[in-house]
Motif scaffolding. Structure first.
Motif, PDB file in Angstrom:
ATOM      1  N   THR A   1       5.725   2.042 -25.923  1.00  0.00           N
ATOM      2  CA  THR A   1       6.460   2.955 -25.224  1.00  0.00           C
ATOM      3  C   THR A   1       7.137   2.469 -23.703  1.00  0.00           C
ATOM      4  O   THR A   1       6.694   1.555 -23.180  1.00  0.00           O
ATOM      5  N   GLN A   2       7.966   3.194 -23.031  1.00  0.00           N
ATOM      6  CA  GLN A   2       8.540   2.826 -21.838  1.00  0.00           C
ATOM      7  C   GLN A   2       8.338   4.042 -20.806  1.00  0.00           C
ATOM      8  O   GLN A   2       8.467   5.109 -21.351  1.00  0.00           O
ATOM      9  N   PHE A   3       8.407   3.584 -19.542  1.00  0.00           N
ATOM     10  CA  PHE A   3       8.238   4.798 -18.747  1.00  0.00           C
ATOM     11  C   PHE A   3       8.788   4.571 -17.364  1.00  0.00           C
ATOM     12  O   PHE A   3       8.858   3.012 -16.891  1.00  0.00           O
ATOM     13  N   ARG A   4       9.198   5.237 -16.349  1.00  0.00           N
ATOM     14  CA  ARG A   4       9.550   5.109 -15.141  1.00  0.00           C
ATOM     15  C   ARG A   4       8.914   6.384 -14.257  1.00  0.00           C
ATOM     16  O   ARG A   4       9.313   7.509 -14.399  1.00  0.00           O
ATOM     17  N   SER A   5       7.898   5.851 -13.302  1.00  0.00           N
ATOM     18  CA  SER A   5       7.033   6.825 -12.706  1.00  0.00           C
ATOM     19  C   SER A   5       7.366   6.932 -11.379  1.00  0.00           C
ATOM     20  O   SER A   5       7.332   5.855 -10.544  1.00  0.00           O
ATOM     21  N   SER A   6       7.519   8.063 -10.727  1.00  0.00           N
ATOM     22  CA  SER A   6       7.640   8.194  -9.298  1.00  0.00           C
ATOM     23  C   SER A   6       6.437   8.066  -8.641  1.00  0.00           C
ATOM     24  O   SER A   6       5.429   8.746  -8.906  1.00  0.00           O
TER      25      SER A   6
ATOM     26  N   PRO B   1      -0.636  11.156  -8.511  1.00  0.00           N
ATOM     27  CA  PRO B   1      -2.030  11.461  -7.650  1.00  0.00           C
ATOM     28  C   PRO B   1      -2.151  10.210  -6.786  1.00  0.00           C
ATOM     29  O   PRO B   1      -1.875   9.051  -7.154  1.00  0.00           O
ATOM     30  N   GLU B   2      -2.741  10.101  -5.527  1.00  0.00           N
ATOM     31  CA  GLU B   2      -2.708   9.023  -4.861  1.00  0.00           C
ATOM     32  C   GLU B   2      -3.748   7.833  -5.340  1.00  0.00           C
ATOM     33  O   GLU B   2      -3.266   6.626  -5.280  1.00  0.00           O
ATOM     34  N   ASN B   3      -4.898   8.434  -6.026  1.00  0.00           N
ATOM     35  CA  ASN B   3      -5.630   7.367  -6.650  1.00  0.00           C
ATOM     36  C   ASN B   3      -4.979   6.598  -7.680  1.00  0.00           C
ATOM     37  O   ASN B   3      -5.100   5.341  -8.088  1.00  0.00           O
ATOM     38  N   GLU B   4      -3.959   7.297  -8.359  1.00  0.00           N
ATOM     39  CA  GLU B   4      -3.281   6.694  -9.549  1.00  0.00           C
ATOM     40  C   GLU B   4      -2.405   5.583  -9.055  1.00  0.00           C
ATOM     41  O   GLU B   4      -2.217   4.548  -9.437  1.00  0.00           O
ATOM     42  N   ALA B   5      -1.664   6.055  -7.890  1.00  0.00           N
ATOM     43  CA  ALA B   5      -0.686   5.111  -7.063  1.00  0.00           C
ATOM     44  C   ALA B   5      -1.158   3.999  -6.644  1.00  0.00           C
ATOM     45  O   ALA B   5      -0.591   2.755  -6.934  1.00  0.00           O
TER      46      ALA B   5
ATOM     47  N   LYS C   1      -3.836   2.263  -7.834  1.00  0.00           N
ATOM     48  CA  LYS C   1      -4.267   1.644  -8.878  1.00  0.00           C
ATOM     49  C   LYS C   1      -2.839   0.594  -9.320  1.00  0.00           C
ATOM     50  O   LYS C   1      -2.995  -0.608  -9.699  1.00  0.00           O
ATOM     51  N   TYR C   2      -1.713   1.293  -9.395  1.00  0.00           N
ATOM     52  CA  TYR C   2      -0.535   0.491  -9.743  1.00  0.00           C
ATOM     53  C   TYR C   2      -0.434  -0.483  -8.639  1.00  0.00           C
ATOM     54  O   TYR C   2       0.172  -1.507  -9.039  1.00  0.00           O
ATOM     55  N   PHE C   3      -0.565  -0.172  -7.566  1.00  0.00           N
ATOM     56  CA  PHE C   3      -0.387  -1.038  -6.388  1.00  0.00           C
ATOM     57  C   PHE C   3      -1.224  -2.045  -6.495  1.00  0.00           C
ATOM     58  O   PHE C   3      -0.961  -3.457  -6.088  1.00  0.00           O
ATOM     59  N   ALA C   4      -2.557  -1.929  -6.838  1.00  0.00           N
ATOM     60  CA  ALA C   4      -3.673  -3.029  -6.966  1.00  0.00           C
ATOM     61  C   ALA C   4      -3.088  -3.856  -7.981  1.00  0.00           C
ATOM     62  O   ALA C   4      -3.491  -5.104  -7.945  1.00  0.00           O
ATOM     63  N   TYR C   5      -2.643  -3.583  -9.347  1.00  0.00           N
ATOM     64  CA  TYR C   5      -2.131  -4.317 -10.254  1.00  0.00           C
ATOM     65  C   TYR C   5      -0.980  -5.290  -9.895  1.00  0.00           C
ATOM     66  O   TYR C   5      -1.048  -6.637  -9.968  1.00  0.00           O
ATOM     67  N   LEU C   6      -0.130  -4.834  -8.923  1.00  0.00           N
ATOM     68  CA  LEU C   6       0.944  -5.500  -8.504  1.00  0.00           C
ATOM     69  C   LEU C   6       0.170  -6.389  -7.501  1.00  0.00           C
ATOM     70  O   LEU C   6       0.830  -7.740  -7.213  1.00  0.00           O
ATOM     71  N   LYS C   7      -0.666  -6.214  -6.557  1.00  0.00           N
ATOM     72  CA  LYS C   7      -1.040  -6.946  -5.773  1.00  0.00           C
ATOM     73  C   LYS C   7      -1.799  -8.105  -6.105  1.00  0.00           C
ATOM     74  O   LYS C   7      -1.741  -9.172  -5.589  1.00  0.00           O
TER      75      LYS C   7
ATOM     76  N   ARG D   1       0.726  -1.328  -0.083  1.00  0.00           N
ATOM     77  CA  ARG D   1       0.001  -0.021  -0.136  1.00  0.00           C
ATOM     78  C   ARG D   1       1.043   1.087   0.107  1.00  0.00           C
ATOM     79  O   ARG D   1       1.994   1.221   0.356  1.00  0.00           O
ATOM     80  N   ARG D   2       0.353   2.228  -0.753  1.00  0.00           N
ATOM     81  CA  ARG D   2       1.116   3.518  -0.516  1.00  0.00           C
ATOM     82  C   ARG D   2       1.834   4.097   0.594  1.00  0.00           C
ATOM     83  O   ARG D   2       2.762   4.387   0.885  1.00  0.00           O
ATOM     84  N   ASP D   3       0.757   3.848   1.661  1.00  0.00           N
ATOM     85  CA  ASP D   3       1.188   4.341   3.148  1.00  0.00           C
ATOM     86  C   ASP D   3       1.975   3.285   3.865  1.00  0.00           C
ATOM     87  O   ASP D   3       2.412   3.786   4.981  1.00  0.00           O
ATOM     88  N   ARG D   4       2.560   2.142   3.371  1.00  0.00           N
ATOM     89  CA  ARG D   4       3.051   1.103   3.886  1.00  0.00           C
ATOM     90  C   ARG D   4       4.416   0.744   3.199  1.00  0.00           C
ATOM     91  O   ARG D   4       5.788   0.623   3.699  1.00  0.00           O
ATOM     92  N   SER D   5       4.329   0.760   2.012  1.00  0.00           N
ATOM     93  CA  SER D   5       5.357   0.189   1.119  1.00  0.00           C
ATOM     94  C   SER D   5       6.683   1.369   0.868  1.00  0.00           C
ATOM     95  O   SER D   5       6.309   2.378   1.181  1.00  0.00           O
ATOM     96  N   ASN D   6       7.957   0.971   0.653  1.00  0.00           N
ATOM     97  CA  ASN D   6       9.040   1.588   0.608  1.00  0.00           C
ATOM     98  C   ASN D   6       9.111   1.685  -1.059  1.00  0.00           C
ATOM     99  O   ASN D   6      10.436   2.094  -1.242  1.00  0.00           O
ATOM    100  N   MET D   7       8.360   1.135  -1.889  1.00  0.00           N
ATOM    101  CA  MET D   7       8.271   1.227  -3.323  1.00  0.00           C
ATOM    102  C   MET D   7       8.302   2.904  -3.630  1.00  0.00           C
ATOM    103  O   MET D   7       7.548   3.437  -3.565  1.00  0.00           O
ATOM    104  N   THR D   8       9.405   3.171  -4.367  1.00  0.00           N
ATOM    105  CA  THR D   8       9.497   4.683  -4.656  1.00  0.00           C
ATOM    106  C   THR D   8       8.984   5.158  -6.289  1.00  0.00           C
ATOM    107  O   THR D   8       8.717   6.032  -6.655  1.00  0.00           O
ATOM    108  N   ALA D   9       9.254   3.987  -7.130  1.00  0.00           N
ATOM    109  CA  ALA D   9       8.987   4.184  -8.522  1.00  0.00           C
ATOM    110  C   ALA D   9       8.427   2.767  -9.315  1.00  0.00           C
ATOM    111  O   ALA D   9       8.556   1.677  -8.625  1.00  0.00           O
TER     112      ALA D   9
END
Length: 242
Positions: free
Chosen positions: A36-41, A46-50, A52-58, A14-22
């Motif tokens: 395309t390729q990307f590296r996003s911080s 935005p919190e809701n976007e972050a 969603k990324y955590f949700a896919y990984l989870k 979760r964003r408030d627990r994980s130490n994942m930065t990018a």
């Protein structure tokens, strides 16, 4: 890995627990061409976007053990000596900051994954301070037993939606909308190294497949250079036949 260990990692993602930065990503079409390729911080988005990324990984840590989640064991001779294990270890140690290593992993995946649609490769690196667990199964989060650093990769199909009417508040009317490319739940992915007995195990990885009938053997062979273990149900059938 067992259900409790997987659940512990899922709760940490979760964003408030994980130490994942990018989060690193590579968008590929059905012809195996990189769009395309990307590296996003994660801290800058935005919190809701972050989330969603955590949700896919989870989602890559979901399903039934032995069916959707399969333990991958490296041979002793592979650990520290083989190309595939060295790549995974180097990606982990660099925390995905080495672009050349990322390109090697992307190339392995693209060459060996079979998808009918475009797909998105997502990969993150996280560090988890494993809290001490007392005899009553309660966590003492201020007492860490070790630091577990891992990479988590999700491969998600991308579906193109049909254009639909949508409401435009400024004009107070409906207009035809453009087609969108929507990221779906992961079809496959992996965790490395394994989190066995709540500790780092570089001799194992955890492989995820959504469709148990399509285990993507070529992908497993390319990334881990080891045959995928048969699902538990299939092993049972083989044993009964013998």
């Amino acid at each position: 890995m067992n259900d409790k260990e997987i659940g512990e990692l899922r709760r940490h993602l979760r964003r408030d627990r994980s130490n994942m930065t990018a989060i690193c990503g590579c968008y590929v079409n059905a012809q195996k061409e990189i769009i395309t390729q990307f590296r996003s911080s994660l801290g800058m988005m935005p919190e809701n976007e972050a989330e969603k990324y955590f949700a896919y990984l989870k989602r890559t840590l979901s399903g039934t053990i032995g069916k959707n989640l399969i333990d991958i064991s490296f041979k002793t001779s592979q650990v520290g000596n083989s190309e595939e294990h060295k790549l995974l270890m180097a990606l982990r140690e660099s925390k995905l900051k080495d672009e050349e290593l990322l390109q090697k992993l992307y190339a392995k995946i693209i060459e060996n994954v079979t998808m009918d649609d475009n797909y998105l490769i997502l990969i993150g690196c996280d560090t988890y301070d494993v809290p001490f667990k007392s005899k009553d199964d309660s966590f003492q989060r201020d007492q860490s037993e070790e630091t577990y650093t891992y990479i988590l990769c999700s491969i998600c199909p991308v579906k193109q939606t049909k254009p639909n009417l949508h409401y435009v508040p400024e004009e107070k009317t409906f207009h035809d909308g453009a087609m969108n490319q929507m990221v779906q739940a992961p079809a496959l992915g992996f965790l490395f190294p394994a989190f066995d007995n709540r500790s780092t195990n570089i001799y194992n990885a955890l492989y995820y497949t959504h469709d148990v009938k399509n285990s993507q053997d070529a992908f497993v062979e390319a990334v881990f250079n080891t045959p995928i273990p048969k699902p538990a149900a299939e092993q049972k059938k083989t044993f009964e036949a013998l």
